[in-house]
Scaffold this motif. Structure first.
Motif, PDB file in Angstrom:
ATOM      1  N   LYS A 126      77.976 -19.330 103.249  1.00  0.00           N
ATOM      2  CA  LYS A 126      77.550 -19.046 104.617  1.00  0.00           C
ATOM      3  C   LYS A 126      78.069 -17.692 105.079  1.00  0.00           C
ATOM      4  N   SER A 127      78.869 -17.051 104.248  1.00  0.00           N
ATOM      5  CA  SER A 127      79.448 -15.767 104.633  1.00  0.00           C
ATOM      6  C   SER A 127      78.400 -14.658 104.559  1.00  0.00           C
ATOM      7  N   PRO A 128      78.635 -13.546 105.230  1.00  0.00           N
ATOM      8  CA  PRO A 128      77.741 -12.396 105.073  1.00  0.00           C
ATOM      9  C   PRO A 128      77.712 -11.935 103.616  1.00  0.00           C
ATOM     10  N   VAL A 129      76.571 -11.418 103.186  1.00  0.00           N
ATOM     11  CA  VAL A 129      76.414 -10.934 101.821  1.00  0.00           C
ATOM     12  C   VAL A 129      76.041  -9.451 101.866  1.00  0.00           C
ATOM     13  N   TRP A 130      76.812  -8.654 101.135  1.00  0.00           N
ATOM     14  CA  TRP A 130      76.515  -7.230 101.001  1.00  0.00           C
ATOM     15  C   TRP A 130      76.239  -6.920  99.533  1.00  0.00           C
ATOM     16  N   VAL A 131      75.250  -6.065  99.286  1.00  0.00           N
ATOM     17  CA  VAL A 131      74.970  -5.632  97.920  1.00  0.00           C
ATOM     18  C   VAL A 131      74.980  -4.115  97.863  1.00  0.00           C
ATOM     19  N   ALA A 132      75.593  -3.598  96.808  1.00  0.00           N
ATOM     20  CA  ALA A 132      75.620  -2.150  96.563  1.00  0.00           C
ATOM     21  C   ALA A 132      74.888  -1.895  95.250  1.00  0.00           C
ATOM     22  N   PRO A 133      73.558  -1.703  95.307  1.00  0.00           N
ATOM     23  CA  PRO A 133      72.780  -1.530  94.074  1.00  0.00           C
ATOM     24  C   PRO A 133      73.223  -0.300  93.294  1.00  0.00           C
ATOM     25  N   ALA A 134      73.194  -0.419  91.965  1.00  0.00           N
ATOM     26  CA  ALA A 134      73.487   0.706  91.083  1.00  0.00           C
ATOM     27  C   ALA A 134      72.632   0.551  89.836  1.00  0.00           C
ATOM     28  N   MET A 135      71.802   1.539  89.579  1.00  0.00           N
ATOM     29  CA  MET A 135      70.869   1.442  88.444  1.00  0.00           C
ATOM     30  C   MET A 135      70.231   2.802  88.193  1.00  0.00           C
ATOM     31  N   ASN A 136      69.456   2.878  87.139  1.00  0.00           N
ATOM     32  CA  ASN A 136      68.694   4.082  86.823  1.00  0.00           C
ATOM     33  C   ASN A 136      67.766   4.427  87.985  1.00  0.00           C
ATOM     34  N   CYS A 155      72.797   7.946  82.197  1.00  0.00           N
ATOM     35  CA  CYS A 155      71.689   8.070  81.249  1.00  0.00           C
ATOM     36  C   CYS A 155      71.161   9.499  81.151  1.00  0.00           C
ATOM     37  N   GLY A 156      71.648  10.384  82.025  1.00  0.00           N
ATOM     38  CA  GLY A 156      71.197  11.763  82.022  1.00  0.00           C
ATOM     39  C   GLY A 156      70.206  12.088  83.111  1.00  0.00           C
ATOM     40  N   ASP A 157      69.617  11.050  83.756  1.00  0.00           N
ATOM     41  CA  ASP A 157      68.690  11.284  84.861  1.00  0.00           C
ATOM     42  C   ASP A 157      69.440  11.757  86.103  1.00  0.00           C
ATOM     43  N   VAL A 158      68.696  12.313  87.040  1.00  0.00           N
ATOM     44  CA  VAL A 158      69.248  12.723  88.325  1.00  0.00           C
ATOM     45  C   VAL A 158      68.401  12.094  89.420  1.00  0.00           C
ATOM     46  N   GLY A 159      69.069  11.449  90.394  1.00  0.00           N
ATOM     47  CA  GLY A 159      68.327  10.832  91.491  1.00  0.00           C
ATOM     48  C   GLY A 159      69.131   9.715  92.131  1.00  0.00           C
ATOM     49  N   LEU A 160      68.476   8.941  93.000  1.00  0.00           N
ATOM     50  CA  LEU A 160      69.132   7.818  93.665  1.00  0.00           C
ATOM     51  C   LEU A 160      69.447   6.715  92.666  1.00  0.00           C
ATOM     52  N   GLY A 161      70.602   6.074  92.856  1.00  0.00           N
ATOM     53  CA  GLY A 161      70.954   4.963  91.987  1.00  0.00           C
ATOM     54  C   GLY A 161      72.438   4.853  91.705  1.00  0.00           C
ATOM     55  N   ARG A 162      73.215   5.845  92.115  1.00  0.00           N
ATOM     56  CA  ARG A 162      74.668   5.799  91.886  1.00  0.00           C
ATOM     57  C   ARG A 162      75.346   4.896  92.916  1.00  0.00           C
ATOM     58  N   MET A 163      76.262   4.065  92.472  1.00  0.00           N
ATOM     59  CA  MET A 163      77.036   3.255  93.408  1.00  0.00           C
ATOM     60  C   MET A 163      77.955   4.161  94.214  1.00  0.00           C
ATOM     61  N   PRO A 164      78.044   3.961  95.536  1.00  0.00           N
ATOM     62  CA  PRO A 164      78.951   4.777  96.343  1.00  0.00           C
ATOM     63  C   PRO A 164      80.387   4.687  95.824  1.00  0.00           C
ATOM     64  N   GLU A 165      81.196   5.660  96.196  1.00  0.00           N
ATOM     65  CA  GLU A 165      82.580   5.685  95.741  1.00  0.00           C
ATOM     66  C   GLU A 165      83.360   4.514  96.330  1.00  0.00           C
ATOM     67  N   PRO A 166      84.346   3.987  95.591  1.00  0.00           N
ATOM     68  CA  PRO A 166      85.119   2.829  96.058  1.00  0.00           C
ATOM     69  C   PRO A 166      85.755   3.036  97.432  1.00  0.00           C
TER      70      PRO A 166
END
Length: 421
Positions: free
Chosen positions: A120-130, A163-174
């Motif tokens: 029942k707690s709030p859920v946060w997701v920090a997507p990280a992918m290609n 993977c060498g690509d450049v763009g959105l997908g990096r997880m924010p810094e801790p």
């Protein structure tokens, strides 16, 4: 980053780590969350374990790492239910593309996906992918579904990827993620305070009155403190929505309505009870008591008879209650008092730093119109540098009015805006 630790005590974060190279950042995130005062338990998917070991997270969090849905060591074997009840926030970082799809479709085939449905707690997701996986229509469709379901999505950063690509997908810094989590709880607590009272939901412990240090069964060392300021503060804190425990030395005052009172005599007894209050989850500790600096080294078993013109009594130093509480690893918000007869502000400012307090209120007890026996007081309040608050002069008023102003000062320090440094 700087964190306001006063709003964090006893807040529980379940950090879920899924498969991806960004899992290494999650180890740093655990440390940052712990530094900010959170309790952290880690859940790892099988994919996450391919990048980093559970032992790393166990060492950093201080808790066993959860990897299996049906764990015989968990409560009734239902680890997901236990974790779901424990969490104040479920944070998935990094959140893989696969995990987002499971959440969006309600799939429950492992510990994390089942935990997501059970909490029942709030859920946060920090997507990280290609970057291409992030831009895929299916991924964006799943994200839209999660947002509609009330999940908070932390947008990924742009930049070069493993993977060498450049763009959105990096997880924010801790550090950024820990800051966002801290701010979330800060805002939630402030909203509660604004609705229910300046100190709503807080457990405030106040020491008040003098202490008595026995010489023999009929004599003692004490001072002129009446406890009026501490009792007025107890009433004001209760009126502000707090749960209040008043540790009172020997005074002749009625207990304020709604306040739990614990009576003591000596400084050692007052310290013992104060330490017990930390185990009960003390959020704010206000030390108004005029604690005797010294006690008799050996208390006489029987009344000392008068003999000769002199009596020599050996004294030893009493424990410093406020400094002891302030020195604990999980310390509450600390408010000290300084009753002085000269150089009042100078001594108070020094005590604020030396005893590592968050706030101190000082007054000149040499004045006949305020102080110990009076029903009125006048005080100057100093804050620790980190709060970036100017000192406050509380003009002469009833101790009840002064107490209300002190509650407002505590509130302002607790809810001051946190800025990254």
């Amino acid at each position: 980053m700087s964190f306001d630790l006063s709003v964090i005590p006893n807040k529980n974060i379940v950090l879920a780590v899924t498969g991806g190279i960004a899992a290494y950042k999650s180890a740093i995130l655990v440390r940052r969350l712990k530094d900010a005062g959170f309790n952290v338990r880690v859940v790892m998917t099988q994919g996450a374990q391919a990048f980093i070991t559970p032992l790393t997270f166990q060492a950093l969090s201080g808790n066993p790492v959860h990897t299996e849905l049906l764990n015989p060591e968990a409560e009734a074997g239902m680890g997901h239910i236990e974790l779901a009840r424990w969490a104040d926030l479920l944070l998935v970082a990094p959140a893989s593309c696969d995990t987002l799809a499971k959440f969006a479709t309600g799939l429950a085939d492992d510990l994390l996906s089942t935990l997501y449905l059970a909490t029942k707690s709030p859920v946060w997701v920090a997507p990280a992918m290609n970057q291409q996986m992030w831009a895929a229509k299916a991924t964006q469709r799943n994200l839209n579904t999660l947002v509609e379901d009330g999940v908070h999505v932390i947008m990924p950063d742009a930049g070069s990827q493993a993977c060498g690509d450049v763009g959105l997908g990096r997880m924010p810094e801790p550090e950024d993620l820990a800051y966002q989590v801290t701010q979330y709880f800060h805002r939630a607590q402030r909203a509660i305070a604004e609705k229910f009272g300046l100190l709503a939901g807080k457990h405030v412990v106040i020491t008040a009155g003098p202490t008595r240090e026995a010489i023999d069964p009929v004599r003692y060392i004490s001072n002129h403190s009446t406890g009026k300021m501490g009792f007025a503060l107890a009433a004001a804190c209760y009126a502000a929505g707090a749960k209040v425990t008043l540790i009172a030395g020997p005074v002749s005052l009625d207990t304020p309505n709604g306040v739990r009172r614990l009576n003591v005599s000596s400084a050692v007894q007052m310290l013992d009870l104060s330490m017990q209050m930390l185990d009960e989850g003390c959020d704010i500790f206000i030390a108004t008591a005029a604690v005797a600096d010294y006690r008799v080294a050996e208390v006489a078993e029987h009344k000392i008879k008068k003999a000769g013109d002199e009596l020599n009594v050996s004294l030893i130093k009493n424990p410093d209650i406020v400094a002891t509480i302030a020195g604990q690893q999980k310390r509450p918000f600390m408010v000290g008092f300084a009753a002085e007869t000269r150089n009042v502000e100078e001594y108070a400012a020094g005590k604020l730093v030396a005893k590592k307090l968050d706030m101190i209120a000082c007054n000149d007890v040499s004045r006949a119109d305020i102080g110990f026996a009076s029903d009125e007081n006048a005080m100057t309040v100093f804050f620790a540098d980190e709060y970036q608050l100017e000192k406050r002069d509380l003009e002469k008023a009833s101790k009840q009015e002064i107490a209300q102003q002190l509650v407002e000062a505590i509130h302002d320090a607790l809810w001051h805006e946190i800025e990254p440094v």
